[in-house]
Design an enzyme around this catalytic site. Sequence first.
Site, PDB file in Angstrom:
ATOM      1  N   SER A   1      -9.716   2.010   2.831  1.00  0.00           N
ATOM      2  CA  SER A   1      -8.824   2.800   1.997  1.00  0.00           C
ATOM      3  C   SER A   1      -7.790   1.961   1.244  1.00  0.00           C
ATOM      4  O   SER A   1      -7.194   2.456   0.296  1.00  0.00           O
ATOM      5  CB  SER A   1      -8.087   3.819   2.866  1.00  0.00           C
ATOM      6  OG  SER A   1      -7.244   3.151   3.789  1.00  0.00           O
TER       7      SER A   1
ATOM      8  N   LYS B   1       0.867  -1.184   0.000  1.00  0.00           N
ATOM      9  CA  LYS B   1       0.000   0.000   0.000  1.00  0.00           C
ATOM     10  C   LYS B   1       0.899   1.228   0.000  1.00  0.00           C
ATOM     11  O   LYS B   1       1.939   1.245   0.685  1.00  0.00           O
ATOM     12  CB  LYS B   1      -0.894  -0.027   1.244  1.00  0.00           C
ATOM     13  CG  LYS B   1      -1.921   1.102   1.310  1.00  0.00           C
ATOM     14  CD  LYS B   1      -2.794   0.991   2.560  1.00  0.00           C
ATOM     15  CE  LYS B   1      -3.868   2.082   2.608  1.00  0.00           C
ATOM     16  NZ  LYS B   1      -4.728   1.961   3.802  1.00  0.00           N
TER      17      LYS B   1
ATOM     18  N   SER C   1     -10.073  -0.431   6.919  1.00  0.00           N
ATOM     19  CA  SER C   1      -9.447  -0.233   5.611  1.00  0.00           C
ATOM     20  C   SER C   1      -8.782  -1.464   5.002  1.00  0.00           C
ATOM     21  O   SER C   1      -8.396  -1.442   3.846  1.00  0.00           O
ATOM     22  CB  SER C   1      -8.418   0.896   5.681  1.00  0.00           C
ATOM     23  OG  SER C   1      -9.076   2.135   5.738  1.00  0.00           O
TER      24      SER C   1
END
Lengths: 483, 511
Positions: A150, A75, A174
């Site tokens: 997210s 990420k 997330s």
Amino acid sequence: MIDSSLTELAAALAGRRVSSVELTQEALARIAAHQDLNAFITVDEAGALEAARAADDRRAQGTGGPLVGIPLAHKDVFCTEGLATTCGSRMLANFVSPYDAHVVSRLRAAGAVCVGKTNMDEFAMGSSNENSYFGPVKNPWDRERIPGGSSGGSAVAVAAGMVPIATGTDTGGSIRQPASLCGVTGIKPTYGVVSRYGMVAYASSLDQGGAFARSAQDCALLLSAMAGFDSRDSTSLDRPPEDYTRGLDQPLAGLRIGLPKEFFADGLAADVRAALDGALAEYRRLGATLVEVSLPNARLAIPAYYVIAPAEASSNLSRFDGVRYGHRAAEYSDLQDMYSRSRAEGFGAEVKRRILIGTYVLSHGYYDAYYIQAQKLRRLIAQDFAAALNECDVIAGPVSPTTAWRIGEKSDDPVQMYLSDIYTIAVNLAGLPGLSLPAGVGAEGLPVGLQLIGNYFAEARLLNAAHQFQLATDWHQRRPPAT
Amino acid sequence: MSQTQWEVVIGLEVHAQLNTASKIFSAASTAFGAEPNRQASAVDLALPGVLPVLNRGAVERAIRFGLAIGGRVAEKSIFARKNYFYPDLPKGYQISQFERPVVEGGTLTLRVGEGEKAYEKRVRLTRAHLEEDAGKSLHEDFHGMSGIDLNRAGTPLLEIVSEPDMRSAAEAVAYAKALHGLVRWIDICDGNMQEGSFRCDANVSVRPKGEEAFGTRREIKNLNSFRFLQQAIDYEVQWQINEIEEGRTIQQATVLFDPDSGETRMMRSKEDAHDYRYFPDPDLLPLVINPDWIEVVKEDLFHQVGPLPREWHAKFESEYGLSRADAIALTPFPRIPHVFVAAAREAVQEGETVRATAKIAANWITNEYLRRWNESAEKHPTVEIPEGVSGELVGYLIRKVRQNEITARTAKDLLDEFWRNAEAIGFTAHGGTEGDIDRLIDQRGLKQVNDSGAIEAIVDEVLAANQKSVDEFRTGKEKAFNALVGQVMKASKGKANPTQVNELLRRKLGA
């Protein structure tokens, strides 16, 4: 080959039936083929191939563990030395970190091959991955729909078979929510298990790194490599290293699964409910018993979270001031103007909204009414979980009230968007581990995830419960169309 | 002009830089004077993703301070973020302590004034808390831009806050000096004021004498010398009194002192005050200090520097019979009370206790001995000055004086000579021994003259040669008498028994 499980890939690499370079090329090709999904912000072809060659050398010498040569994606919230770390923000669009995050260096040392950095909601603020400066990520099950957020990019990269494993972070859901909406397995460990050093902070007391993979077994392997004490993070827990695969094979007979009555009430879509009922029936077949538990204060999780997280974010994001790195406005008249313009230009709408909320709740005269009150709620919520976990081994419930929604559907209504995290946020407030596993499909054939929540440090138990389910079902093996 | 008598009220906030090798939340060096930004790590630069880790040494220094002032070391204290934007504050917040500081309470007892007028003053401390320093903004040499040097960012500070207990600039300066001495005594701060290791903010207000309510205060920021502290408070007090007497009211404000003009000027009013939005720093756990840790620090401290000033004060009062003000004068730094104790003990004669010699020894140490020490320290600012002369030797001189073997004047000359000897060899050894004293008294004939006949002869000579002084004395000028004593002592080469000289002169002058 890249679609195989981590265990199979590791065996193939060890047996020299495939090289890391070949696997990495396969991953890069998949990424290129699915550019329309917008899962990646940065792809590091040269760096990946170099790391793959080094991994092949290591394999030739017979050293290293299961991750040597395995392609993986981080990420874009984890700092990577020499590679852009943007956090999905214009503010950091050109930022290249001079150091590796703890998670990144651990996985580098474990021999994993980083192919690139995945797209995300800006500074991890969002539930749909629409809040990225680099554009929304699309759900491979339906390109008109959001993948969740997210960590949407990481979830999609795994769901679409670009990489077998990816890292993510989970502040209010997330990891679990995009895992659920994309049909992959994702785990957020106990707060403090994975070091936050080098993980760009959103809400420090809630942020926790975790793992995405196609199965619980693969998550266990990845998490074993990520987790562990780091003296550079004062909230990192000093515990002996754990092998999270150790309990996978334990049968589930006698497992008490608690079902919070508040989670199976109004607000949960009927098709999601039906899929979850099917999954719970499977657990009963596996020998588990289902008991009703209660989390009476869970309904207060969203208001508490939207005080605490923005409060911390408003302070954490103060360092992005245009002075030392990151975006600086081209023109400004004085210092205040430089700050205002740089931040106005550098941050997107949702980030600004949360900075404003956070600044407000910490302001003189409001602090007690909001921040202190929210901390009290947080304690009540943690006490609810403690009481519930006295009556069961694992709590099960939905991850998201609905399956993936259409891009743009909730963009104009932040509160609707916030409410979509109702089942995940309480877990972060309590600091407990949570996992999402593919458990069925909804009315439109979209994935539905089941959430498992355990006591502190019960990651191995959660992974065991998920693994046994995955041995008996094939939801986790289903692939999105055209991937 | 009205006839109101004004009372000054002062409280001080002192930032003492702790002398740890590395910063409070990072491993970067704290050494002063490096090239800009060479001692700023990723943590100090506040790069994305970095986290603070508390320096144990900084906490130990705070514990030392708590012990030294008799304060409470909090079992649990909390680090908080103080949020504001400034280019030399890289994170956009300063990590400090707010609601729960590491040290609360405690007192510092001062000696204010000199000599006979000296008095003791007790100042209560509110709290002391740990925090990080900011970097520096450099506004010169950048052609209209500003430079940022983050070497200082993250340097550990102990902010020490007093109650508004001081009633004059002299008391404020005495407090600052006492605190300055104390932090060096317990070796937590190098006290270098030029380099900013010890900085004072003074909260100043005035009120009519007898009034209980405090006046509105103004805070003078960043005073980095005792002289500026004195000047700034003096100016500020006069300014506030003038304002009030001319019918204006004081507005709460933060002001800066300009050493060139000697004036204070407003930096910001209360209306412009920041809302710092303090909240507990989620990156740091509560600081827990258990009693065992405090014990270890206490033992280390004793092992390193011996008793604390307040322990000496209590001992000097109860065992030596000194006043608290005299006791305080004997504890400017850790070496001196040992010198005093040795001197007082050596000066004792048969059948006496140290109570008999304490006062005279205290006078010798605080007047003669410390003066020489301070002169040497000023001459050799970079040299660590050890004792030029041992306490025992001072005590031996005192004993000789008390036994009428030498005069005080001779003793002081010998002390001078020995001190110079030590200085000449760079203080690598003491400048003299007791044997040297006996030898020099013999060799140079320094023995005090107690023969009244011999003294009388000198007195007669002096009276004959100084008719003018004799006349002046007879018209009531006491000073003339002292001049005559001086002449007699000079004529005797400092050896005449001063008591006998006095008596003889008085008798001859018919006084």
